[in-house]
Design an enzyme around this catalytic site. Structure first.
Site, PDB file in Angstrom:
ATOM      1  N   PRO A   1      28.957 -88.526   7.448  1.00 38.28           N
ATOM      2  CA  PRO A   1      29.469 -90.106   7.077  1.00 38.28           C
ATOM      3  C   PRO A   1      30.336 -90.568   8.246  1.00 38.28           C
ATOM      4  O   PRO A   1      31.317 -89.782   8.561  1.00 38.28           O
ATOM      5  CB  PRO A   1      29.942 -90.065   5.846  1.00 38.28           C
ATOM      6  CG  PRO A   1      30.104 -88.813   5.451  1.00 38.28           C
ATOM      7  CD  PRO A   1      29.197 -87.894   6.075  1.00 38.28           C
ATOM      8  N   ASN A   2      30.195 -91.763   8.804  1.00 40.39           N
ATOM      9  CA  ASN A   2      31.003 -92.562   9.606  1.00 40.39           C
ATOM     10  C   ASN A   2      31.109 -91.814  10.897  1.00 40.39           C
ATOM     11  O   ASN A   2      31.644 -92.343  11.784  1.00 40.39           O
ATOM     12  CB  ASN A   2      32.377 -92.546   9.001  1.00 40.39           C
ATOM     13  CG  ASN A   2      32.511 -93.203   7.643  1.00 40.39           C
ATOM     14  OD1 ASN A   2      31.942 -94.254   7.387  1.00 40.39           O
ATOM     15  ND2 ASN A   2      32.884 -92.529   6.439  1.00 40.39           N
TER      16      ASN A   2
ATOM     17  N   ARG B   1      36.078 -96.667  16.977  1.00 44.26           N
ATOM     18  CA  ARG B   1      37.265 -96.941  16.216  1.00 44.26           C
ATOM     19  C   ARG B   1      38.158 -95.717  16.072  1.00 44.26           C
ATOM     20  O   ARG B   1      37.575 -94.492  16.374  1.00 44.26           O
ATOM     21  CB  ARG B   1      37.206 -97.453  14.802  1.00 44.26           C
ATOM     22  CG  ARG B   1      35.835 -98.352  14.508  1.00 44.26           C
ATOM     23  CD  ARG B   1      35.976 -99.363  13.665  1.00 44.26           C
ATOM     24  NE  ARG B   1      34.693-100.205  13.766  1.00 44.26           N
ATOM     25  CZ  ARG B   1      34.069-100.188  12.834  1.00 44.26           C
ATOM     26  NH1 ARG B   1      34.100 -99.590  11.582  1.00 44.26           N
ATOM     27  NH2 ARG B   1      32.843-101.041  12.891  1.00 44.26           N
TER      28      ARG B   1
ATOM     29  N   TYR C   1      39.524 -89.494  17.007  1.00 47.14           N
ATOM     30  CA  TYR C   1      38.502 -89.205  17.186  1.00 47.14           C
ATOM     31  C   TYR C   1      37.738 -89.469  18.645  1.00 47.14           C
ATOM     32  O   TYR C   1      36.608 -88.830  19.127  1.00 47.14           O
ATOM     33  CB  TYR C   1      37.378 -89.818  16.280  1.00 47.14           C
ATOM     34  CG  TYR C   1      37.567 -89.592  14.856  1.00 47.14           C
ATOM     35  CD1 TYR C   1      37.599 -88.322  14.203  1.00 47.14           C
ATOM     36  CD2 TYR C   1      38.029 -90.415  13.873  1.00 47.14           C
ATOM     37  CE1 TYR C   1      37.787 -87.971  13.121  1.00 47.14           C
ATOM     38  CE2 TYR C   1      38.383 -90.284  12.767  1.00 47.14           C
ATOM     39  CZ  TYR C   1      38.327 -88.945  12.079  1.00 47.14           C
ATOM     40  OH  TYR C   1      38.431 -88.713  11.030  1.00 47.14           O
TER      41      TYR C   1
ATOM     42  N   ASN D   1      28.959 -81.137  11.184  1.00 48.93           N
ATOM     43  CA  ASN D   1      30.231 -81.801  10.716  1.00 48.93           C
ATOM     44  C   ASN D   1      29.834 -82.759   9.778  1.00 48.93           C
ATOM     45  O   ASN D   1      29.050 -83.814   9.924  1.00 48.93           O
ATOM     46  CB  ASN D   1      30.715 -82.581  11.847  1.00 48.93           C
ATOM     47  CG  ASN D   1      32.206 -83.265  11.776  1.00 48.93           C
ATOM     48  OD1 ASN D   1      32.470 -83.389  10.805  1.00 48.93           O
ATOM     49  ND2 ASN D   1      32.838 -83.677  12.702  1.00 48.93           N
TER      50      ASN D   1
ATOM     51  N   ALA E   1      33.807 -86.387   5.397  1.00 48.49           N
ATOM     52  CA  ALA E   1      34.603 -86.010   4.274  1.00 48.49           C
ATOM     53  C   ALA E   1      33.856 -85.412   3.313  1.00 48.49           C
ATOM     54  O   ALA E   1      34.466 -84.969   2.416  1.00 48.49           O
ATOM     55  CB  ALA E   1      34.835 -87.661   4.052  1.00 48.49           C
TER      56      ALA E   1
ATOM     57  N   GLU F   1      30.551 -74.776  10.845  1.00 44.61           N
ATOM     58  CA  GLU F   1      31.283 -75.738  10.391  1.00 44.61           C
ATOM     59  C   GLU F   1      32.126 -76.309  11.516  1.00 44.61           C
ATOM     60  O   GLU F   1      32.807 -75.610  12.000  1.00 44.61           O
ATOM     61  CB  GLU F   1      31.877 -75.733   9.070  1.00 44.61           C
ATOM     62  CG  GLU F   1      32.918 -77.015   8.613  1.00 44.61           C
ATOM     63  CD  GLU F   1      33.642 -76.677   7.402  1.00 44.61           C
ATOM     64  OE1 GLU F   1      33.508 -75.460   6.785  1.00 44.61           O
ATOM     65  OE2 GLU F   1      34.726 -77.033   7.122  1.00 44.61           O
TER      66      GLU F   1
ATOM     67  N   HIS G   1      34.854 -79.608  12.897  1.00 50.40           N
ATOM     68  CA  HIS G   1      35.520 -80.861  13.191  1.00 50.40           C
ATOM     69  C   HIS G   1      35.959 -81.238  14.210  1.00 50.40           C
ATOM     70  O   HIS G   1      36.586 -80.263  15.191  1.00 50.40           O
ATOM     71  CB  HIS G   1      36.579 -80.542  11.846  1.00 50.40           C
ATOM     72  CG  HIS G   1      35.937 -80.294  10.331  1.00 50.40           C
ATOM     73  ND1 HIS G   1      35.495 -81.234   9.549  1.00 50.40           N
ATOM     74  CD2 HIS G   1      36.038 -79.049   9.874  1.00 50.40           C
ATOM     75  CE1 HIS G   1      34.971 -80.599   8.543  1.00 50.40           C
ATOM     76  NE2 HIS G   1      35.353 -79.459   8.578  1.00 50.40           N
TER      77      HIS G   1
ATOM     78  N   ARG H   1      46.253 -82.728   9.147  1.00 46.02           N
ATOM     79  CA  ARG H   1      46.186 -84.078   8.328  1.00 46.02           C
ATOM     80  C   ARG H   1      46.420 -83.912   6.692  1.00 46.02           C
ATOM     81  O   ARG H   1      47.124 -83.140   6.478  1.00 46.02           O
ATOM     82  CB  ARG H   1      44.790 -84.642   8.737  1.00 46.02           C
ATOM     83  CG  ARG H   1      44.505 -84.527  10.221  1.00 46.02           C
ATOM     84  CD  ARG H   1      43.211 -84.984  10.588  1.00 46.02           C
ATOM     85  NE  ARG H   1      43.146 -86.537  10.122  1.00 46.02           N
ATOM     86  CZ  ARG H   1      41.768 -87.297  10.209  1.00 46.02           C
ATOM     87  NH1 ARG H   1      40.781 -86.456  10.573  1.00 46.02           N
ATOM     88  NH2 ARG H   1      41.665 -88.295   9.771  1.00 46.02           N
TER      89      ARG H   1
HETATM   90  O1  CA2 Z   1      37.668 -84.108  12.208  1.00 45.25           O
HETATM   91  C1  CA2 Z   1      36.386 -84.296  11.829  1.00 45.25           C
HETATM   92  O2  CA2 Z   1      35.544 -84.181  12.526  1.00 45.25           O
HETATM   93  C2  CA2 Z   1      36.165 -84.934  10.055  1.00 45.25           C
HETATM   94  O3  CA2 Z   1      35.108 -83.987   9.690  1.00 45.25           O
HETATM   95  C3  CA2 Z   1      35.891 -86.225  10.304  1.00 45.25           C
HETATM   96  C4  CA2 Z   1      35.782 -87.001   8.796  1.00 45.25           C
HETATM   97  C5  CA2 Z   1      37.011 -86.700   8.192  1.00 45.25           C
HETATM   98  O4  CA2 Z   1      36.779 -86.949   6.835  1.00 45.25           O
HETATM   99  C6  CA2 Z   1      37.144 -85.073   7.754  1.00 45.25           C
HETATM  100  O5  CA2 Z   1      38.240 -84.838   7.072  1.00 45.25           O
HETATM  101  C7  CA2 Z   1      37.419 -84.366   9.425  1.00 45.25           C
HETATM  102  C8  CA2 Z   1      35.729 -88.324   9.202  1.00 45.25           C
HETATM  103  C9  CA2 Z   1      34.858 -89.195  10.084  1.00 45.25           C
HETATM  104  C10 CA2 Z   1      34.960 -90.179  10.452  1.00 45.25           C
HETATM  105  O6  CA2 Z   1      34.578 -90.628  11.734  1.00 45.25           O
HETATM  106  C11 CA2 Z   1      35.096 -91.874  12.419  1.00 45.25           C
HETATM  107  C12 CA2 Z   1      34.953 -91.698  13.723  1.00 45.25           C
HETATM  108  C13 CA2 Z   1      35.069 -92.873  14.455  1.00 45.25           C
HETATM  109  C14 CA2 Z   1      35.955 -93.889  13.933  1.00 45.25           C
HETATM  110  C15 CA2 Z   1      36.308 -93.687  12.525  1.00 45.25           C
HETATM  111  C16 CA2 Z   1      35.587 -92.748  11.682  1.00 45.25           C
END
Ligand code: CA2
Length: 140
Positions: free
Chosen positions: A9-10, A17, A22, A69, A72, A93, A95, A102
């Site tokens: 997700p996301n 963003r 990221y 990946n 969340a 896995e 990230h 964090r």
């Molecule tokens: O650091 C990572 O790759 C995470 O898996 C990213 C997740 C976060 O919940 C994990 O704790 C760590 C969040 C992905 C959100 O991705 C975005 C990318 C661009 C802009 C906003 C969110």
């Protein structure tokens, strides 16, 4: 050799963003670079914001390795952990961010115990490091 990258997700928002966390690149751009660097690897990419779709994809995957990946869901999903435990394809896995730098809720992963390893904190290069591991391991 087929390697599948699965993003949760996301992660479709990459490059649009929160670039301070990221980065500035979209995943589509990044995967094109990986494909150009490794023309002999069949690199497949899948992204979903939906937990059940990620589980379906894991169950159906016929690749030699999966780079996952789960976003969340890493920190919440026993269902994805069960799916990884059930399949025979090895999963790494990854990230983008260093989750241990964090919030504390990101320090725990339900998935790690069922994965071959975990790579975190190297930006998008986390995926490249996972790919290099599979290339080395699977060519032995
Ligand atoms: O650091 C990572 O790759 C995470 O898996 C990213 C997740 C976060 O919940 C994990 O704790 C760590 C969040 C992905 C959100 O991705 C975005 C990318 C661009 C802009 C906003 C969110």
């Amino acid at each position: 050799m087929q390697i599948e990258i699965i993003n949760g997700p996301n992660l479709n928002l990459l490059g649009t963003r929160q670039p301070e966390i990221y980065g500035h690149h979209t995943f589509e751009d990044y995967i094109l670079r990986l494909k150009n660097e490794h023309p002999l690897i069949n690199l497949v990419y899948y992204q979903s914001n939906i937990e059940g779709e990620l589980i379906d994809r894991l169950q159906q995957c016929e690749a030699n390795g999966i780079i996952l990946n789960a976003g969340a869901y890493t920190h919440t999903s026993i269902a994805i952990a069960d799916a990884i435990a059930t399949i025979s394809v090895p999963v790494i896995e990854v990230h983008i961010s260093n989750v241990w730098k964090r919030e504390s809720f990101r320090h725990h992963s339900f998935l790690s115990p069922y994965c071959a390893g975990v790579i975190a904190g190297f930006g998008l290069e986390s995926y490249r490091l996972a790919l290099l591991y599979f290339l080395q391991k699977l060519s032995q």
